[in-house]
Design a protein around this motif. Structure first.
Motif, PDB file in Angstrom:
ATOM      1  N   SER A   1       0.864  -1.177   0.000  1.00 20.26           N
ATOM      2  CA  SER A   1       0.000   0.000   0.000  1.00 20.26           C
ATOM      3  C   SER A   1       0.901   1.227   0.000  1.00 20.26           C
ATOM      4  CB  SER A   1      -0.929   0.014   1.224  1.00 20.26           C
ATOM      5  OG  SER A   1      -1.918  -0.981   1.127  1.00 20.26           O
ATOM      6  N   ASP A   2       1.122   1.799  -1.180  1.00 19.69           N
ATOM      7  CA  ASP A   2       1.914   3.020  -1.320  1.00 19.69           C
ATOM      8  C   ASP A   2       0.938   4.186  -1.187  1.00 19.69           C
ATOM      9  OD1 ASP A   2       3.306   5.270  -2.202  1.00 19.69           O
ATOM     10  OD2 ASP A   2       4.431   4.161  -3.714  1.00 19.69           O
ATOM     11  N   LEU A   3       0.887   4.769  -0.003  1.00 20.61           N
ATOM     12  CA  LEU A   3      -0.201   5.685   0.329  1.00 20.61           C
ATOM     13  C   LEU A   3      -0.218   6.931  -0.543  1.00 20.61           C
ATOM     14  CD1 LEU A   3      -0.242   5.382   4.225  1.00 20.61           C
ATOM     15  CD2 LEU A   3      -1.509   4.052   2.520  1.00 20.61           C
ATOM     16  N   TYR A   4       0.961   7.470  -0.871  1.00 19.28           N
ATOM     17  CA  TYR A   4       0.973   8.660  -1.727  1.00 19.28           C
ATOM     18  C   TYR A   4       0.559   8.306  -3.149  1.00 19.28           C
ATOM     19  CZ  TYR A   4       2.998  11.760   1.763  1.00 19.28           C
ATOM     20  OH  TYR A   4       3.193  12.542   2.881  1.00 19.28           O
ATOM     21  N   ALA A   5       1.029   7.181  -3.660  1.00 18.40           N
ATOM     22  CA  ALA A   5       0.626   6.761  -5.004  1.00 18.40           C
ATOM     23  C   ALA A   5      -0.872   6.481  -5.070  1.00 18.40           C
ATOM     24  CB  ALA A   5       1.419   5.523  -5.418  1.00 18.40           C
ATOM     25  N   MET A   6      -1.419   5.995  -3.958  1.00 13.48           N
ATOM     26  CA  MET A   6      -2.862   5.717  -3.875  1.00 13.48           C
ATOM     27  C   MET A   6      -3.681   6.983  -3.661  1.00 13.48           C
ATOM     28  SD  MET A   6      -2.420   2.481  -1.292  1.00 13.48           S
ATOM     29  CE  MET A   6      -4.153   2.382  -0.806  1.00 13.48           C
ATOM     30  N   LYS A   7      -2.996   8.094  -3.368  1.00  7.98           N
ATOM     31  CA  LYS A   7      -3.671   9.344  -2.992  1.00  7.98           C
ATOM     32  C   LYS A   7      -4.648   9.091  -1.845  1.00  7.98           C
ATOM     33  CE  LYS A   7      -3.142  11.376  -7.559  1.00  7.98           C
ATOM     34  NZ  LYS A   7      -1.895  12.070  -7.176  1.00  7.98           N
ATOM     35  N   TRP A   8      -4.130   8.440  -0.833  1.00  6.90           N
ATOM     36  CA  TRP A   8      -4.929   8.041   0.316  1.00  6.90           C
ATOM     37  C   TRP A   8      -5.509   9.257   1.037  1.00  6.90           C
ATOM     38  CZ3 TRP A   8      -7.085   3.813   2.204  1.00  6.90           C
ATOM     39  CH2 TRP A   8      -7.544   3.811   3.528  1.00  6.90           C
ATOM     40  N   LYS A   9      -6.785   9.223   1.341  1.00  6.43           N
ATOM     41  CA  LYS A   9      -7.432  10.285   2.124  1.00  6.43           C
ATOM     42  C   LYS A   9      -7.090  10.076   3.592  1.00  6.43           C
ATOM     43  CE  LYS A   9     -11.951  10.272   3.103  1.00  6.43           C
ATOM     44  NZ  LYS A   9     -12.183  10.601   4.539  1.00  6.43           N
ATOM     45  N   ALA A  10      -6.498  11.082   4.202  1.00 11.86           N
ATOM     46  CA  ALA A  10      -5.967  10.899   5.551  1.00 11.86           C
ATOM     47  C   ALA A  10      -6.958  11.224   6.657  1.00 11.86           C
ATOM     48  CB  ALA A  10      -4.708  11.758   5.736  1.00 11.86           C
ATOM     49  N   THR A  11      -8.039  11.895   6.344  1.00 10.95           N
ATOM     50  CA  THR A  11      -8.923  12.375   7.410  1.00 10.95           C
ATOM     51  C   THR A  11     -10.169  11.508   7.547  1.00 10.95           C
ATOM     52  OG1 THR A  11      -9.927  13.902   5.826  1.00 10.95           O
ATOM     53  CG2 THR A  11      -8.177  14.769   7.238  1.00 10.95           C
ATOM     54  N   VAL A  12     -10.527  11.238   8.798  1.00 15.12           N
ATOM     55  CA  VAL A  12     -11.782  10.568   9.098  1.00 15.12           C
ATOM     56  C   VAL A  12     -12.916  11.582   8.986  1.00 15.12           C
ATOM     57  CG1 VAL A  12     -13.121   9.377  10.886  1.00 15.12           C
ATOM     58  CG2 VAL A  12     -10.654   8.946  10.669  1.00 15.12           C
ATOM     59  N   ASP A  13     -13.971  11.210   8.273  1.00 12.09           N
ATOM     60  CA  ASP A  13     -15.158  12.067   8.219  1.00 12.09           C
ATOM     61  C   ASP A  13     -16.371  11.193   7.948  1.00 12.09           C
ATOM     62  OD1 ASP A  13     -15.203  11.564   5.440  1.00 12.09           O
ATOM     63  OD2 ASP A  13     -14.090  13.391   5.001  1.00 12.09           O
ATOM     64  N   ALA A  14     -17.542  11.825   7.858  1.00 14.13           N
ATOM     65  CA  ALA A  14     -18.781  11.071   7.703  1.00 14.13           C
ATOM     66  C   ALA A  14     -18.814  10.248   6.421  1.00 14.13           C
ATOM     67  CB  ALA A  14     -19.975  12.026   7.744  1.00 14.13           C
TER      68      ALA A  14
ATOM     69  N   ASP B   1     -16.705   8.262   5.432  1.00 10.27           N
ATOM     70  CA  ASP B   1     -16.174   6.923   5.680  1.00 10.27           C
ATOM     71  C   ASP B   1     -17.275   5.921   5.994  1.00 10.27           C
ATOM     72  OD1 ASP B   1     -13.682   7.999   5.328  1.00 10.27           O
ATOM     73  OD2 ASP B   1     -13.099   7.919   7.449  1.00 10.27           O
ATOM     74  N   PHE B   2     -18.435   6.434   6.383  1.00  9.28           N
ATOM     75  CA  PHE B   2     -19.536   5.578   6.829  1.00  9.28           C
ATOM     76  C   PHE B   2     -20.774   5.925   6.002  1.00  9.28           C
ATOM     77  CE2 PHE B   2     -17.059   7.267  10.511  1.00  9.28           C
ATOM     78  CZ  PHE B   2     -16.129   6.237  10.545  1.00  9.28           C
ATOM     79  N   PRO B   3     -20.967   5.271   4.868  1.00  4.93           N
ATOM     80  CA  PRO B   3     -21.994   5.687   3.910  1.00  4.93           C
ATOM     81  C   PRO B   3     -23.412   5.746   4.473  1.00  4.93           C
ATOM     82  CG  PRO B   3     -20.469   4.131   2.895  1.00  4.93           C
ATOM     83  CD  PRO B   3     -20.132   4.171   4.355  1.00  4.93           C
ATOM     84  N   ASP B   4     -23.697   5.012   5.514  1.00  4.55           N
ATOM     85  CA  ASP B   4     -25.055   5.006   6.059  1.00  4.55           C
ATOM     86  C   ASP B   4     -25.296   6.133   7.055  1.00  4.55           C
ATOM     87  OD1 ASP B   4     -25.663   2.802   4.533  1.00  4.55           O
ATOM     88  OD2 ASP B   4     -25.256   1.355   6.132  1.00  4.55           O
ATOM     89  N   HIS B   5     -24.230   6.877   7.374  1.00  9.93           N
ATOM     90  CA  HIS B   5     -24.420   7.978   8.315  1.00  9.93           C
ATOM     91  C   HIS B   5     -25.218   9.088   7.649  1.00  9.93           C
ATOM     92  CE1 HIS B   5     -23.373  11.755  10.405  1.00  9.93           C
ATOM     93  NE2 HIS B   5     -23.448  10.987  11.475  1.00  9.93           N
ATOM     94  N   THR B   6     -26.181   9.635   8.364  1.00  7.37           N
ATOM     95  CA  THR B   6     -27.005  10.716   7.828  1.00  7.37           C
ATOM     96  C   THR B   6     -26.694  12.037   8.518  1.00  7.37           C
ATOM     97  OG1 THR B   6     -28.775  10.133   9.394  1.00  7.37           O
ATOM     98  CG2 THR B   6     -28.870   9.157   7.187  1.00  7.37           C
ATOM     99  N   ALA B   7     -26.860  13.116   7.784  1.00  8.63           N
ATOM    100  CA  ALA B   7     -26.465  14.437   8.280  1.00  8.63           C
ATOM    101  C   ALA B   7     -27.346  14.947   9.396  1.00  8.63           C
ATOM    102  CB  ALA B   7     -26.453  15.433   7.123  1.00  8.63           C
ATOM    103  N   ASP B   8     -28.476  14.297   9.659  1.00  8.62           N
ATOM    104  CA  ASP B   8     -29.384  14.796  10.685  1.00  8.62           C
ATOM    105  C   ASP B   8     -28.946  14.402  12.090  1.00  8.62           C
ATOM    106  OD1 ASP B   8     -29.891  12.116  10.233  1.00  8.62           O
ATOM    107  OD2 ASP B   8     -32.033  12.280  10.684  1.00  8.62           O
TER     108      ASP B   8
END
Length: 264
Positions: A46-59, A61-68
């Protein structure tokens, strides 16, 4: 005596974190991959820079999370993990970790820690329900990822003496404690003593070759060298508050060494 040949081929994940593909870190990654494959092992990278890995956790990451409703990272990550509803890039990296018999982290030391992209890989991949959580075995023991070896391979621009017991930067073991103890051992992986190349900003060809020879020896011992003997949470050395019981350490032991069993 350390054996150099395991009884059967193993599966190894190498996670590399350096933005320059011509860097010394990239060369160490390539060397490790070639050396391990030549020994008969299966290796994924896993070459993280080549993969353009997203480093930050946010909503996201969890597709079922809702904004409400507010994002609660531990609860939402565990819910998504157990439901197989994580973002695809996270799920793919978790699959690599599950697949592996050993994980190698290759990175330059930046500000006494791993680069942000690697920290972000840890933050996002080791979700509740995967690396830790109430439904899993207790941490600091034969926990959820037990049975895997773990090796940090790190480069540092400073000289080795500056990372010694009286060095101004502190001991390397202490600087790397959050990874060795707080990531690997917390999740049940068995961390080996780290491999480090110091004064790495001005490596001569001779020192580069010497570093590769030293790294080859460590890679040969990936499954046979003794891991750092961290104490287990469930082994009777800690009280219910996770505090080390008095008197279990050798006389004169202090600091982070308290959490390492004396080598017999």
């Amino acid at each position: 005596m350390t054996e150099t040949t395991p009884r059967r081929p193993k599966k190894i994940l190498v996670v590399s974190a350096h933005p320059e593909p011509r860097s010394f870190n990239a060369a160490l990654t390539a060397f490790a991959v070639d050396h391990l494959r030549a020994a008969g092992h299966e290796v994924r990278v896993s070459d993280l820079y080549a993969m353009k890995w997203k480093a930050t956790v946010d909503a996201g990451d969890f597709p079922d999370h809702t904004a409400d409703r507010p994002l609660h990272v531990m609860d939402d990550s565990q819910r998504a993990t157990l439901a197989d509803r994580l973002a695809p890039d996270i799920a793919a990296e978790q699959e690599k970790v599950r697949w592996s018999d050993a994980v190698i982290l290759q990175f330059p030391m930046w500000w006494f820690s791993a680069p942000a992209i690697l920290k972000g890989w840890i933050d996002r991949v080791f979700t509740a329900g995967f690396g830790y959580g109430p439904g899993l075995p207790p941490p600091y023991s034969e926990s959820t990822l037990a049975g895997r070896r773990a090796l940090v391979s790190v480069t540092a621009g400073a000289r080795e003496t500056s990372f010694s017991d009286r060095g101004i930067h502190g001991r390397l073991a202490d600087v790397l404690h959050p990874l060795q103890h707080g990531l690997f051992w917390f999740t049940g992986m068995a961390p080996l003593e780290p491999f480090a190349v110091f004064d790495s900003n001005s490596l001569s060809e001779e020192r580069f070759e010497a570093a590769k020879r030293a790294y080859a020896r460590r890679l040969d011992g990936l499954f046979t060298d003794q891991p750092v003997p961290f104490r287990t949470l469930t082994g009777g050395d800690y009280d219910h508050g996770m505090r080390l019981l008095p008197g279990v350490e050798a006389e004169g032991t202090a600091g982070l060494d308290l959490h390492v069993r004396p080598r017999g």
